[in-house]
Design a protein around this motif. Structure first.
Motif, PDB file in Angstrom:
ATOM      1  N   PRO A   3       0.807  -1.214   0.000  1.00 34.85           N
ATOM      2  CA  PRO A   3       0.000   0.000   0.000  1.00 34.85           C
ATOM      3  C   PRO A   3       0.842   1.268   0.000  1.00 34.85           C
ATOM      4  O   PRO A   3       1.938   1.288   0.558  1.00 34.85           O
ATOM      5  N   VAL A   4       0.319   2.314  -0.621  1.00 40.17           N
ATOM      6  CA  VAL A   4       0.951   3.630  -0.579  1.00 40.17           C
ATOM      7  C   VAL A   4      -0.085   4.640  -0.117  1.00 40.17           C
ATOM      8  O   VAL A   4      -1.287   4.358  -0.125  1.00 40.17           O
ATOM      9  N   THR A   5       0.379   5.800   0.318  1.00 39.36           N
ATOM     10  CA  THR A   5      -0.519   6.862   0.748  1.00 39.36           C
ATOM     11  C   THR A   5      -0.643   7.869  -0.386  1.00 39.36           C
ATOM     12  O   THR A   5       0.344   8.485  -0.779  1.00 39.36           O
ATOM     13  N   VAL A   6      -1.856   8.015  -0.899  1.00 41.87           N
ATOM     14  CA  VAL A   6      -2.083   8.978  -1.975  1.00 41.87           C
ATOM     15  C   VAL A   6      -2.600  10.268  -1.360  1.00 41.87           C
ATOM     16  O   VAL A   6      -3.520  10.240  -0.543  1.00 41.87           O
ATOM     17  N   VAL A   7      -1.976  11.401  -1.707  1.00 44.72           N
ATOM     18  CA  VAL A   7      -2.497  12.682  -1.228  1.00 44.72           C
ATOM     19  C   VAL A   7      -2.641  13.620  -2.416  1.00 44.72           C
ATOM     20  O   VAL A   7      -1.940  13.507  -3.419  1.00 44.72           O
ATOM     21  N   ALA A   8      -3.563  14.546  -2.235  1.00 45.87           N
ATOM     22  CA  ALA A   8      -3.692  15.631  -3.200  1.00 45.87           C
ATOM     23  C   ALA A   8      -3.951  16.882  -2.390  1.00 45.87           C
ATOM     24  O   ALA A   8      -4.777  16.856  -1.479  1.00 45.87           O
ATOM     25  N   SER A   9      -3.204  17.928  -2.663  1.00 49.55           N
ATOM     26  CA  SER A   9      -3.438  19.131  -1.878  1.00 49.55           C
ATOM     27  C   SER A   9      -4.362  20.033  -2.661  1.00 49.55           C
ATOM     28  O   SER A   9      -4.126  20.321  -3.840  1.00 49.55           O
TER      29      SER A   9
END
Lengths: 344, 385, 95
Positions: free
Chosen positions: B108-114
């Motif tokens: 798993p990876v952590t997806v972020v969008a600002s």
């Protein structure tokens, strides 16, 4: 809390110190009961060996117990407050420990003081071969036992209690004490003023006495400096808490002695309260040495030297204490022109 | 104490004694050093992890509000949530967050969008991603093939990786994939106008607990609020506890130390005749204790210092730290750890006290017991007698 | 009075030279190691995690990336109160 490594280090130091002390005290019992310095039979020779090893054990025990006490102090002042929900300094930790914590600290202090007194007597005793103080020393060393046992017992209670503590409110305890009731705070204010003036006057008197002691160690009473120093230590602690600490925190009405130990204030508490402890310990050394000088003329020379050394120690500690306790206040006054509470 | 100085004769004598029993002293040195190394490494690691955690958590939002419904977490309508949160006095700058955990090529990876624009001073040469692009952390970059990254299992999205976060930000960005909101929404199952949750900063941090009830009542749907201090205290307690358990696990090693000390005892009692000889020549018991203690310190102090220093190096130097982390925790932690070292000095003092004091006391007591007889009795113990 | 060890140019007798060398090695090595560790400690106390802190603040993360993504320590806000982590033993054993 029981899992904290500092707690482990504290108990390890206390246990080894206690073991050494117990071994020494058992040997001291024989010395205390049957000491006959004039004889040279085989039993007396055995007792002399016992006295020698008891003295060695006592010195080492004092060292280990001092290390344990310092570790405990560091724990209360710097480390354990992070384990107590709501605590920010030693006040919170002591609050979580309940009365057991302060009892433990008192008993640790008393047992270390007694052992320190024994150390002074032993240091004088080994200067002359007659061994006139050996019996008194053995008695004094054994008399620390009940206090030490109580210290260990209450430390155990206190540390176990912290394990299951509800949230404490550290600063609220301090502020509540300040805010509860205007009449009480007026009384507190006048008490603080009295303590401040008494600590200044007592400090000056103590310094003058010490200068006299350095010049003429063989004259004057030894009990007087001890009494003044003990009273001064109480007054100075209260004055520091109510008045002097404000200049460290730069706020009024936060009379918390434990925050002074925090790294935010450069751990000044260690040096300030260390200075007070040195003054008390050395004044007791002066008292004991003076008593010895009067009772046993054979030890008058070493006792005089000891008095001079202690007097120098007190002078140094007083100067350090004064600089650390009053220095920030004076710096503040010079910089702003008023004291922190507004009075010119 | 540099090479030019003269040493007290007693210390020279002790050093000669060590040379005479070279193998035994080497064994003692190795045992002490490895004992200190093992206990100090476990303790330093848990302490450092805790300090790092605390330092970084200082930057985290005070409260996080998530919407829940019967099925679990639900997306949060941004406008309604912002309006509700702003009504509560004491709340400053509520920020909707778009993020989620998504299956990547290697776990798993952590997806972020600002949603807001990241200031230029933060970027330091990192280009912010535009549509179809992503900036990834070091941990994700390692698993890349040809600059393309394919995320998600059902609605998989493929982005091209344009840059990597620098290694010194790894503590925050190790498992990160930073992309545009429009790319992220299908991955996270959100529609425009929705966010994953709401991060809230407070004007007064101490109100963290008190404000939760008001905040929860202000939203028209059920929410769950997590605060920082609860998790911080839990984490600290847990770290301390695991450190303590590590020390308890060191008890066999302590027993080994005891065995070494017993060896010293045997050595001492066998040398009773020697002590008797010294004593009849005028040495006092205190002199002999001083001799033995200086002997123990010449071996013990370098051993303890070496153990502490190597444990320090093993915990705080990144390549070694990864191995240490793998060893201590069994591979739960990320390999690229650069830990914060505040509080490490205290741990080292604790270890030195915990190992050094009993060692010294044992040496002292055994010497005292062996040398405490009358010279005549001691001389009688000579095997040639 | 004759004080052998207070003389300026005192030379240790030959059998003692090795002992002296041993002492010098022991003292120098422990001092060097101690000083190196202390210096490194002091150097590190100053802000080695500034970059990570800044990104934590900018992205509003709730926890640092000390644990792998998806674990409850990495994302504490995702732990549902109805899910009891005692049954997923591997997830909560930290650190």
């Amino acid at each position: 809390m029981i899992w904290h490594p500092l707690t482990w280090a504290f108990w390890v130091a206390a246990a080894t110190g206690g073991l050494l002390y117990a071994t020494g005290a058992v040997q001291a019992v024989d010395v205390m009961l049957n000491w006959t310095p004039a004889h040279a039979d085989i039993d007396q020779l055995r007792r002399e060996r016992h006295a020698e090893s008891a003295a060695l054990l006592g010195h080492w025990a004092l060292g280990f117990l001092t290390a344990a006490a310092l570790l405990g102090l560091v724990g209360v002042a710097l480390v354990w407050h992070r384990m107590v929900p709501g605590a920010m300094c030693g006040t919170g930790v002591l609050q979580a420990m309940g009365t057991d914590g302060s009892r433990a600290m008192i008993f640790w202090g008393v047992s270390l003081l007694i052992l320190h007194g024994w150390r002074v007597l032993d240091g004088l005793d080994v200067q002359r071969p007659q061994g006139v103080l050996t019996r008194t020393g053995a008695r004094l060393m054994i008399s620390a036992a009940p206090f030490f046992l109580l210290a260990v017992f209450y430390s155990w209670q206190a540390l176990m209690r912290v394990e299951t503590v509800p949230t404490v409110s550290c600063c609220a305890a301090v502020y509540d004490r300040v805010l509860s009731g205007a009449s009480e705070s007026a009384a507190l204010k006048s008490l603080a003023a009295i303590c401040l003036w008494f600590s200044l006057a007592g400090g000056a008197a103590l310094l003058a006495l010490m200068v006299l002691k350095i010049r003429f160690p063989d004259r004057g009473s030894g009990a007087m400096p001890a009494i003044i120093a003990v009273l001064w230590s109480f007054a100075a602690t209260v004055a520091l808490k109510q008045v002097g600490s404000a200049y460290y925190y730069q706020v009024l009405s936060h009379p918390c002695p434990w925050c002074l130990f925090l790294p935010d204030y450069y751990g000044a508490g260690f040096f300030i309260f260390g200075g007070v402890a040195v003054v008390v310990m050395e004044s007791i050394a002066i008292w004991l040495a003076d008593r010895t000088r009067r009772r046993y003329p054979v030890l008058a020379g070493p006792a005089g030297k000891r008095i001079q050394r202690s007097a120098w120690g007190i002078v140094t500690a007083m100067i350090g204490f004064t600089m650390l306790a009053l220095g920030p206040a004076i710096a503040w006054r010079l910089r702003t022109g008023v004291w922190l509470n507004g009075s010119p | 104490m540099m090479p030019g100085t003269r040493y007290p004769p007693m210390v020279i004598w002790a050093a000669r004694d060590i040379q005479r029993h070279c193998g035994r002293s080497m064994l003692l040195f190795a045992c002490l050093a490895s004992l200190v190394f093992l206990t100090a490494m476990a303790l330093l690691f848990s302490q450092a992890l805790d300090a790092t955690w605390e330092r970084l958590m200082d930057q985290a939002p005070d409260l996080v509000v998530r919407r829940i419904d019967g099925g679990g977490w639900a997306p949060l309508p941004v406008d309604v949530a912002m309006a509700c949160a702003k009504k509560i006095p004491g709340v400053i700058d509520p920020t909707p967050r778009l993020w989620g955990v998504v299956p990547g090529p290697e776990g798993p990876v952590t997806v972020v969008a600002s949603i807001a624009v990241v200031p230029e001073s933060m970027l330091k040469g990192i280009p912010p991603p535009s549509a179809g692009q992503a900036v990834v952390g070091q941990g994700v970059a390692r698993a890349l093939s040809g600059g393309r990254l394919s995320l998600g299992s059902n609605h998989s999205v493929t982005v091209s990786v344009i840059h990597t976060f620098p290694a010194d930000t790894g503590l925050a960005t190790h498992d990160l994939v930073w992309m545009t909101p429009d790319d992220a929404r299908p991955l996270l199952g959100l529609v425009p106008g929705q966010a994953s949750d709401l991060a809230v900063h407070l004007f007064r941090r101490e109100e963290e607990r008190a404000i939760q009830a008001d905040l929860a009542a202000a939203f028209p749907w059920p929410v769950r609020i997590t605060d920082r201090s609860t998790s911080a205290l839990n984490h600290h307690t847990r770290a301390v506890r695991s450190g303590g358990i590590a020390v308890v696990a060191g008890i066999p090693a302590l027993l080994a130390l005891l065995l070494i000390i017993t060896g010293t005892v045997v050595d001492n009692t066998a040398r009773q005749a020697y002590w008797g000889l010294l004593k009849s020549m005028g040495w006092t018991t205190a002199d002999m204790v001083r001799l033995q203690v200086s002997r123990a310190m010449i071996v013990g102090i370098p051993a303890v210092v070496l153990g502490l220093a190597s444990a320090y190096a093993a915990v705080f130097y990144p390549p070694a730290a990864g191995i240490t982390a793998f060893w201590v925790t069994g591979g739960q932690h990320l390999p690229a750890l650069t830990l914060v070292s505040s509080g490490a000095a205290m741990v080292m003092i604790e270890i030195a006290a915990m190992v050094g004091l009993p060692f010294l006391a044992a040496v002292f007591l055994t010497t005292l017991r062996a040398a405490d007889g009358s010279p005549w009795t001691l001389l009688q113990a000579d095997p040639w007698n | 009075m004759y004080r052998p060890f207070a003389e300026k140019n005192y030379r240790y007798p030959a059998p003692c030279r090795g002992a002296r060398r041993l002492l010098i090695i022991a003292i120098t090595a422990s001092m060097l190691l101690g000083i190196a560790t202390a210096a490194d400690l002091l150097r590190r106390i100053a802000h080695q995690d500034d970059g990570a802190s800044a990104w934590m603040r900018t992205m509003n993360f709730s926890a640092p990336a000390l644990w792998t993504a998806g674990s409850p320590m990495r994302h504490p806000e995702t732990v549902h109160p109805g899910v009891d982590l005692r049954f997923s033993a591997g997830l909560v054993t930290a650190p």
